[in-house]
Design an enzyme around this catalytic site. Structure first.
Site, PDB file in Angstrom:
ATOM      1  N   GLU A 279      58.250  79.428  33.737  1.00 33.75           N
ATOM      2  CA  GLU A 279      59.146  78.815  34.732  1.00 33.75           C
ATOM      3  C   GLU A 279      60.600  79.244  34.530  1.00 33.75           C
ATOM      4  OE1 GLU A 279      56.629  74.597  34.921  1.00 33.75           O
ATOM      5  OE2 GLU A 279      58.498  74.699  33.796  1.00 33.75           O
ATOM      6  N   PRO A 280      60.890  80.532  34.585  1.00 28.96           N
ATOM      7  CA  PRO A 280      62.284  80.941  34.393  1.00 28.96           C
ATOM      8  C   PRO A 280      63.145  80.546  35.594  1.00 28.96           C
ATOM      9  CG  PRO A 280      60.983  82.822  35.106  1.00 28.96           C
ATOM     10  CD  PRO A 280      60.008  81.675  34.907  1.00 28.96           C
ATOM     11  N   GLY A 281      64.338  80.103  35.304  1.00 32.17           N
ATOM     12  CA  GLY A 281      65.310  79.826  36.365  1.00 32.17           C
ATOM     13  C   GLY A 281      66.529  80.692  36.143  1.00 32.17           C
ATOM     14  N   ARG A 282      67.368  80.259  35.201  1.00 26.57           N
ATOM     15  CA  ARG A 282      68.624  80.937  34.906  1.00 26.57           C
ATOM     16  C   ARG A 282      68.457  82.455  34.671  1.00 26.57           C
ATOM     17  NH1 ARG A 282      72.862  78.055  32.439  1.00 26.57           N
ATOM     18  NH2 ARG A 282      71.289  76.561  31.774  1.00 26.57           N
ATOM     19  N   ARG A 318      79.665  73.571  36.342  1.00 26.41           N
ATOM     20  CA  ARG A 318      79.292  73.805  34.939  1.00 26.41           C
ATOM     21  C   ARG A 318      80.464  73.695  33.962  1.00 26.41           C
ATOM     22  NH1 ARG A 318      77.497  77.964  33.190  1.00 26.41           N
ATOM     23  NH2 ARG A 318      75.919  77.108  31.812  1.00 26.41           N
ATOM     24  N   CYS A 349      91.662  66.076  42.112  1.00 22.70           N
ATOM     25  CA  CYS A 349      92.435  65.149  41.280  1.00 22.70           C
ATOM     26  C   CYS A 349      91.620  64.636  40.114  1.00 22.70           C
ATOM     27  CB  CYS A 349      92.884  63.962  42.121  1.00 22.70           C
ATOM     28  SG  CYS A 349      93.596  64.473  43.657  1.00 22.70           S
ATOM     29  N   GLU A 350      91.224  65.529  39.242  1.00 23.69           N
ATOM     30  CA  GLU A 350      90.505  65.193  38.014  1.00 23.69           C
ATOM     31  C   GLU A 350      90.943  66.238  37.006  1.00 23.69           C
ATOM     32  OE1 GLU A 350      87.334  63.323  37.542  1.00 23.69           O
ATOM     33  OE2 GLU A 350      86.862  62.809  39.612  1.00 23.69           O
ATOM     34  N   TYR A 378      72.498  77.262  38.647  1.00 25.22           N
ATOM     35  CA  TYR A 378      73.146  75.949  38.490  1.00 25.22           C
ATOM     36  C   TYR A 378      74.576  75.987  39.033  1.00 25.22           C
ATOM     37  CZ  TYR A 378      69.012  75.577  35.651  1.00 25.22           C
ATOM     38  OH  TYR A 378      67.694  75.611  35.239  1.00 25.22           O
TER      39      TYR A 378
HETATM   40  C1  LIG Z   1      65.108  73.422  34.198  1.00 24.83           C
HETATM   41  C2  LIG Z   1      63.680  73.740  33.973  1.00 24.83           C
HETATM   42  C3  LIG Z   1      63.241  75.072  33.972  1.00 24.83           C
HETATM   43  C4  LIG Z   1      64.174  76.239  34.144  1.00 24.83           C
HETATM   44  O1  LIG Z   1      65.047  76.365  33.078  1.00 24.83           O
HETATM   45  P1  LIG Z   1      65.976  77.668  32.926  1.00 24.83           P
HETATM   46  O2  LIG Z   1      66.745  77.409  31.705  1.00 24.83           O
HETATM   47  O3  LIG Z   1      66.817  77.760  34.138  1.00 24.83           O
HETATM   48  O4  LIG Z   1      65.052  78.843  32.798  1.00 24.83           O
HETATM   49  C5  LIG Z   1      61.895  75.302  33.807  1.00 24.83           C
HETATM   50  N1  LIG Z   1      61.012  74.276  33.642  1.00 24.83           N
HETATM   51  C6  LIG Z   1      61.388  72.987  33.633  1.00 24.83           C
HETATM   52  C7  LIG Z   1      60.384  71.920  33.462  1.00 24.83           C
HETATM   53  C8  LIG Z   1      62.737  72.679  33.803  1.00 24.83           C
HETATM   54  O5  LIG Z   1      63.130  71.399  33.780  1.00 24.83           O
END
Ligand SMILES: *Cc1c(COP(=O)(O)O)cnc(C)c1O
Length: 436
Positions: A279-282, A318, A349-350, A378
């Site tokens: 499950e890669p995101g970043r 971030r 204003c923070e 993100y």
């Molecule tokens: C956030 C998340 C991801 C993705 O994480 P990255 O750091 O963006 O790769 C994958 N699986 C689960 C369950 C998450 O909560």
């Protein structure tokens, strides 16, 4: 052609910053700032790099939508063969709308509602990851009331410190995620008694922006051990969801080599005969995006200059939320290597609305384009309209083309979301009376 950001698709050409073959200044003139910009080429390259590291494993890649859920981004990965990891009904709807087949969608998250479960079951997604016994029982009730069977993976908490920022570490014993790995057998035993549940998977995700592979090694070892114990107790385990978390370069960090990551997977869980979900995101989107903004003013601070830009913490959260570092570069290539320290801030204003403190920057002036690097993950997904600032638009570049893939809303769109209670009209003198 020099490369000022950790991304080969954002380079200076002839002294100007380009996204692929499009000058950012041209997009800025067309769309206005601030805006996010994604490189389609970078997205595809990142995906292919990730996928090719895993070619010898029985792997499916489910892009974690929470990193970037723009339809054009999801579609790019779907075309490459990716599935989706979603954490809400909204993300599930986004994945489906972008063309991800339901059988390639995994539903994660620590608190799903009955409505979300029902929607997920009706669309026939591949797997629902449950994170607690009460959630498992609710899913059983929802599934059996619809005559459905939920394919379930149980997310474990392996009690491993991912050695990342504490706000994005998720695998320590008291972190809110998953089920204590010591209780996994009991959870499978309960699952076997529940109607509408088919529990054949184990899931783990220990955190985000991991730069070191050791925590993965420790976590996957524990998962492998847990699977052996489950099997010895007579349970069937056919799939493992290994989460995401692979880190990227924001400044000068060395992200783990994907081949080394794959080798650890092979070594720890590769012989269990399970289907593997990643499950890669970043890692797929982070360096494929940037946030462009314009310098409004350069004012003199007590100690150093303060650069006020037209992007703010509502557009890119971030730095305010995690103290995160984003490279800041100018739209025009600096004439020399000369820099001076300055703070870079947004107009909100923070005090937290600060992108960088004492950052060495080339000379900048009002009207200049400045760009925040590594903002594809993100970034836009966390943006808000705080201060009634219009939600930041997103642009995708491909070669010499660009398209707005989320438009900037109008003020009318935003203000029109509010409504005044009808009793205000029924009592027109209420304000005059000083209402009590
Ligand atoms: C956030 C998340 C991801 C993705 O994480 P990255 O750091 O963006 O790769 C994958 N699986 C689960 C369950 C998450 O909560």
């Amino acid at each position: 052609m020099t490369q000022p950001l950790p991304a080969p698709d954002f380079t200076y050409r002839g002294g100007e910053l380009f996204a692929e073959a499009v000058p950012l200044a041209r997009i800025a003139a067309d769309v206005g700032t601030p805006f996010y910009c994604y490189s389609e080429t970078a997205l595809r390259r990142n995906y292919r790099d990730f996928a090719s590291a895993l070619t010898n494993l029985p792997a499916s890649i489910c892009f974690a939508l929470k990193a970037n859920s723009n339809q054009a981004v999801i579609r790019t990965f779907a075309q490459e063969g990716a599935g989706a990891d979603v954490v809400s009904e909204g993300e599930l709807r986004r994945a489906l709308a972008a063309g991800v087949p339901p059988e390639r969608i995994v539903f994660s998250g620590v608190g799903k509602t009955a409505e979300e479960m029902a929607f997920a079951l009706d669309t026939g997604i591949a797997q629902i990851n449950i994170e607690s016994e009460p959630e498992l029982r609710l899913l059983s009730a929802v599934a059996s009331s619809r005559g459905a069977t939920a394919r379930v993976a149980v997310r474990v908490n392996p009690d491993v410190d991912a050695a990342t920022h504490h706000k994005i570490s998720t695998g320590r014993k008291q972190d809110k995620f998953g089920i204590d790995i010591a209780r996994l057998g009991a959870v499978f035993a309960e699952a076997a008694t529940l109607p509408g549940i088919e529990a054949t998977g184990v899931a783990v995700h220990i955190g985000s922006q991991l730069l070191n592979l050791e925590p993965y090694h420790a976590a996957f070892e524990r998962v492998a051990e847990a699977v052996r114990e489950l099997r010895a107790a007579g349970f069937t385990v056919t799939s493992l969801d290994l989460g995401g978390g692979v880190g990227i370069t924001y400044r000068d960090e060395a992200p783990p080599a994907l081949d080394d990551y794959a080798a650890i997977v092979a070594e720890t869980v590769g012989t269990l005969g399970c289907e593997l979900v990643f499950e890669p995101g970043r890692a797929l989107v982070g360096n494929a995006g940037l946030l462009a903004s314009t310098v409004l003013f350069v004012k003199q601070g007590g100690e150093r200059p303060i650069v006020v830009v037209d992007a703010a913490m509502n557009d890119l959260k971030r730095p305010a939320m995690y103290g995160a570092y984003h490279a800041i570069v100018t739209g025009r290539e600096p004439a020399s290597a000369e820099t001076a320290e300055a703070d870079v801030v947004g107009p909100i204003c923070e005090t937290g609305d600060t992108f960088a403190t004492a950052r060495p920057l080339p000379p900048v002036a009002s009207g200049d384009l400045v760009v925040f690097g590594s903002a594809g993950a993100y970034g836009a997904v966390m943006s808000s309209s705080y201060n009634t600032r219009r939600l930041v638009p997103e642009v995708m570049v491909s070669g010499d083309r660009f398209a707005v893939v989320r438009k900037r809303p109008t003020f009318e769109d935003m203000i029109g979301m509010d409504s005044i209670p009808d009793w205000f009209d029924a009592e027109p003198d209420r304000i005059a009376r000083g209402a009590a």
